[in-house]
Design a protein around this motif. Structure first.
Motif, short mmCIF file in Angstrom:
data_model
loop_
_atom_site.label_atom_id
_atom_site.label_comp_id
_atom_site.label_asym_id
_atom_site.label_seq_id
_atom_site.Cartn_x
_atom_site.Cartn_y
_atom_site.Cartn_z
N ASP A 14 -47.60 64.51 -61.13
CA ASP A 14 -48.88 65.17 -61.37
C ASP A 14 -49.51 64.57 -62.61
OD1 ASP A 14 -50.98 66.98 -61.18
OD2 ASP A 14 -49.90 68.57 -62.22
N GLY A 15 -50.84 64.49 -62.62
CA GLY A 15 -51.57 63.99 -63.77
C GLY A 15 -52.39 62.77 -63.43
N LYS A 16 -52.74 62.01 -64.44
CA LYS A 16 -53.46 60.76 -64.24
C LYS A 16 -52.64 59.62 -64.84
CE LYS A 16 -57.81 58.30 -65.01
NZ LYS A 16 -59.18 58.34 -65.58
N ASN A 17 -52.43 58.57 -64.02
CA ASN A 17 -51.67 57.40 -64.46
C ASN A 17 -50.26 57.80 -64.90
OD1 ASN A 17 -51.29 54.65 -64.87
ND2 ASN A 17 -51.97 54.77 -67.01
N ARG A 18 -49.63 58.66 -64.12
CA ARG A 18 -48.27 59.13 -64.39
C ARG A 18 -47.32 58.57 -63.33
NH1 ARG A 18 -49.93 60.04 -68.69
NH2 ARG A 18 -48.38 58.39 -68.87
N LYS A 19 -46.02 58.53 -63.65
CA LYS A 19 -45.07 57.98 -62.68
C LYS A 19 -43.69 58.61 -62.82
CE LYS A 19 -43.69 54.02 -65.56
NZ LYS A 19 -43.62 52.55 -65.63
N ILE A 20 -42.98 58.62 -61.72
CA ILE A 20 -41.54 58.83 -61.68
C ILE A 20 -40.93 57.54 -61.18
CG2 ILE A 20 -39.64 60.06 -60.57
CD1 ILE A 20 -41.42 62.52 -60.44
N ASP A 21 -40.03 56.97 -61.98
CA ASP A 21 -39.42 55.68 -61.67
C ASP A 21 -37.91 55.88 -61.59
OD1 ASP A 21 -38.82 53.05 -61.28
OD2 ASP A 21 -39.46 52.34 -63.25
N ILE A 22 -37.34 55.73 -60.40
CA ILE A 22 -35.92 55.96 -60.17
C ILE A 22 -35.25 54.63 -59.85
CG2 ILE A 22 -34.25 57.08 -58.62
CD1 ILE A 22 -36.33 59.37 -58.34
N GLY A 23 -34.20 54.31 -60.58
CA GLY A 23 -33.54 53.02 -60.46
C GLY A 23 -32.60 52.91 -59.28
N GLN A 24 -31.96 51.77 -59.19
CA GLN A 24 -31.06 51.45 -58.08
C GLN A 24 -29.83 52.35 -58.06
OE1 GLN A 24 -29.66 47.41 -58.26
NE2 GLN A 24 -28.46 47.57 -56.39
N ASP A 25 -29.38 52.71 -56.84
CA ASP A 25 -28.09 53.36 -56.60
C ASP A 25 -27.96 54.70 -57.32
OD1 ASP A 25 -25.52 53.55 -55.44
OD2 ASP A 25 -24.58 52.72 -57.24
N CYS A 26 -29.03 55.47 -57.36
CA CYS A 26 -28.93 56.84 -57.88
C CYS A 26 -28.52 57.78 -56.76
CB CYS A 26 -30.26 57.28 -58.49
SG CYS A 26 -30.68 56.40 -60.02
N MET A 27 -27.89 58.88 -57.13
CA MET A 27 -27.38 59.83 -56.15
C MET A 27 -27.80 61.25 -56.55
SD MET A 27 -23.46 60.24 -54.75
CE MET A 27 -22.75 60.85 -56.29
N PHE A 28 -28.42 61.97 -55.60
CA PHE A 28 -28.96 63.30 -55.86
C PHE A 28 -28.31 64.32 -54.93
CE2 PHE A 28 -32.16 60.18 -56.94
CZ PHE A 28 -32.55 60.57 -58.21
N ALA A 29 -27.81 65.40 -55.53
CA ALA A 29 -27.23 66.50 -54.76
C ALA A 29 -28.35 67.41 -54.24
CB ALA A 29 -26.24 67.28 -55.62
N TYR A 30 -27.98 68.54 -53.65
CA TYR A 30 -28.95 69.49 -53.12
C TYR A 30 -29.78 70.13 -54.23
CZ TYR A 30 -26.20 69.30 -48.82
OH TYR A 30 -25.55 68.87 -47.69
N GLY A 31 -31.06 70.39 -53.93
CA GLY A 31 -31.88 71.22 -54.79
C GLY A 31 -32.32 70.62 -56.10
N VAL A 32 -32.28 69.30 -56.24
CA VAL A 32 -32.71 68.64 -57.48
C VAL A 32 -34.24 68.63 -57.54
CG1 VAL A 32 -32.78 66.45 -58.73
CG2 VAL A 32 -30.64 67.21 -57.64
N GLN A 33 -34.79 68.96 -58.72
CA GLN A 33 -36.23 68.89 -58.93
C GLN A 33 -36.54 67.94 -60.08
OE1 GLN A 33 -38.78 72.36 -58.92
NE2 GLN A 33 -37.10 73.63 -58.16
N ILE A 34 -37.58 67.11 -59.89
CA ILE A 34 -38.05 66.18 -60.92
C ILE A 34 -39.56 66.34 -61.01
CG2 ILE A 34 -38.11 63.78 -61.70
CD1 ILE A 34 -35.73 63.19 -59.93
N ARG A 35 -40.09 66.66 -62.20
CA ARG A 35 -41.49 67.04 -62.34
C ARG A 35 -42.11 66.39 -63.59
NH1 ARG A 35 -42.83 71.66 -59.43
NH2 ARG A 35 -44.58 71.94 -60.84
N THR A 36 -43.24 65.71 -63.39
CA THR A 36 -43.95 65.13 -64.54
C THR A 36 -44.85 66.13 -65.24
OG1 THR A 36 -45.85 64.39 -63.23
CG2 THR A 36 -44.00 62.84 -63.45
N SER A 37 -45.03 67.31 -64.65
CA SER A 37 -45.89 68.31 -65.30
C SER A 37 -45.38 69.71 -65.01
CB SER A 37 -47.35 68.18 -64.83
OG SER A 37 -47.59 69.00 -63.72
N ASP A 38 -45.93 70.69 -65.75
CA ASP A 38 -45.60 72.10 -65.54
C ASP A 38 -46.55 72.77 -64.55
OD1 ASP A 38 -43.61 71.79 -67.50
OD2 ASP A 38 -45.03 72.26 -69.10
N SER A 39 -47.51 72.00 -64.04
CA SER A 39 -48.52 72.46 -63.06
C SER A 39 -49.62 73.33 -63.66
CB SER A 39 -47.86 73.22 -61.90
OG SER A 39 -47.02 72.36 -61.18
N HIS A 40 -49.34 74.00 -64.77
CA HIS A 40 -50.34 74.85 -65.42
C HIS A 40 -50.34 74.56 -66.92
CE1 HIS A 40 -50.51 77.06 -61.65
NE2 HIS A 40 -49.19 77.10 -61.69
#
Length: 271
Positions: A146-172
């Motif tokens: 969320d936002g302007k000119n923002r990014k989430i960059d995830i590298g090689q061979d990462c592993m995510f379990a159930y229910g993981v959240q990744i957020r660039t903003s708080d939404s409010h």
């Protein structure tokens, strides 16, 4: 089927956007685009994409989906809601879930992997990027750029379990009542290579996580974590240094050596 070269002006504009978002030169953009089948979202192309398991519910021909040329079939719902000039790039057929664009001039890249990935991705704003590296796996990642000119960059061979959240903003917005200054502006997030994120962990804006680190289940990551650490807690802190992990539950010495040689060098220990 209407291929990208039927829309030369749109294709040129698309390449220019990717050059800016990915910070690569024109030649590399051309090489990348030429390795895909690019579909601008006309009614005809949306129907054709259903044969690949891609169900596009909201769309216009100013947005595009690109798939690798040996693509088989996925199970993805994709929406482009009130946005233009955005693209979803899918490098293989291991992705399942939901992708929603509410962002102009933005891109999401789902890289090649042999592992299954269950994802829920939303991009909101403008000129944003979600880059999901090669060889990753996920039992249930929810990412929000969320936002302007923002990014989430995830590298090689990462592993995510159930229910993981990744957020660039708080939404409010949260603001200072004296100065009226917004205090929680959106910020980028970066995960290095070979990062393991446990069940129901939450990774928040402005965080960098180094190569090989482990984020414990239900941790809330509000500050950056170095390489080769276990981080746990609310807020998450490094609880152990100079550790990493393998995908094998009972690794051989060769399995461990592979991780060390692939992702670390002799100078990467943390003192």
């Amino acid at each position: 089927m209407q291929i990208a070269h039927d829309f030369p002006d749109k294709l040129t504009a698309l390449k220019a956007r990717l050059e800016k978002l990915l910070s690569i030169d024109e030649q590399k953009v051309d090489e990348r685009i030429n390795s895909y089948e690019v579909y601008f979202l006309t009614k005809e192309n949306v129907e054709n994409l259903k044969t690949f398991g891609i169900d596009v519910e909201h769309y216009n021909d100013k947005n595009a989906i690109a798939i690798c040329k040996d693509f088989k079939k996925v199970s993805l719902k994709v929406n482009f809601v009130s946005c233009i000039d955005s693209i979803l790039i899918i490098d293989c057929d291991k992705y399942h879930g939901f992708v929603r664009f509410e962002a102009n001039r933005s891109a999401a890249i789902l890289s090649k992997t042999t592992h299954r990935n269950q994802i829920s991705l939303t991009l909101r704003g403008s000129e944003n990027l979600f880059s999901y590296g090669p060889d990753c796996s996920s039992n249930g990642i929810e990412a929000f750029v969320d936002g302007k000119n923002r990014k989430i960059d995830i590298g090689q061979d990462c592993m995510f379990a159930y229910g993981v959240q990744i957020r660039t903003s708080d939404s409010h917005a949260i603001f200072d009542t004296d100065t009226k200054t917004v205090m929680n502006v959106p910020k980028d997030i970066s995960l290095g290579r070979h990062v393991w994120v446990g069940t129901a962990a939450l990774i928040l804006k402005g965080v960098d996580i180094g190569d090989g680190s482990i984020i414990a289940a239900r941790s809330v990551v509000t500050k950056s974590i170095p390489s080769r650490c276990v981080a746990a807690g609310i807020p998450a802190k490094a609880t152990r240094k100079n550790v990493s992990w393998t995908r094998q539950a009972s690794p051989t010495e060769a399995d461990i050596d592979f991780v060390l040689q692939s992702y670390f060098d002799e100078t990467s220990q943390i003192s």
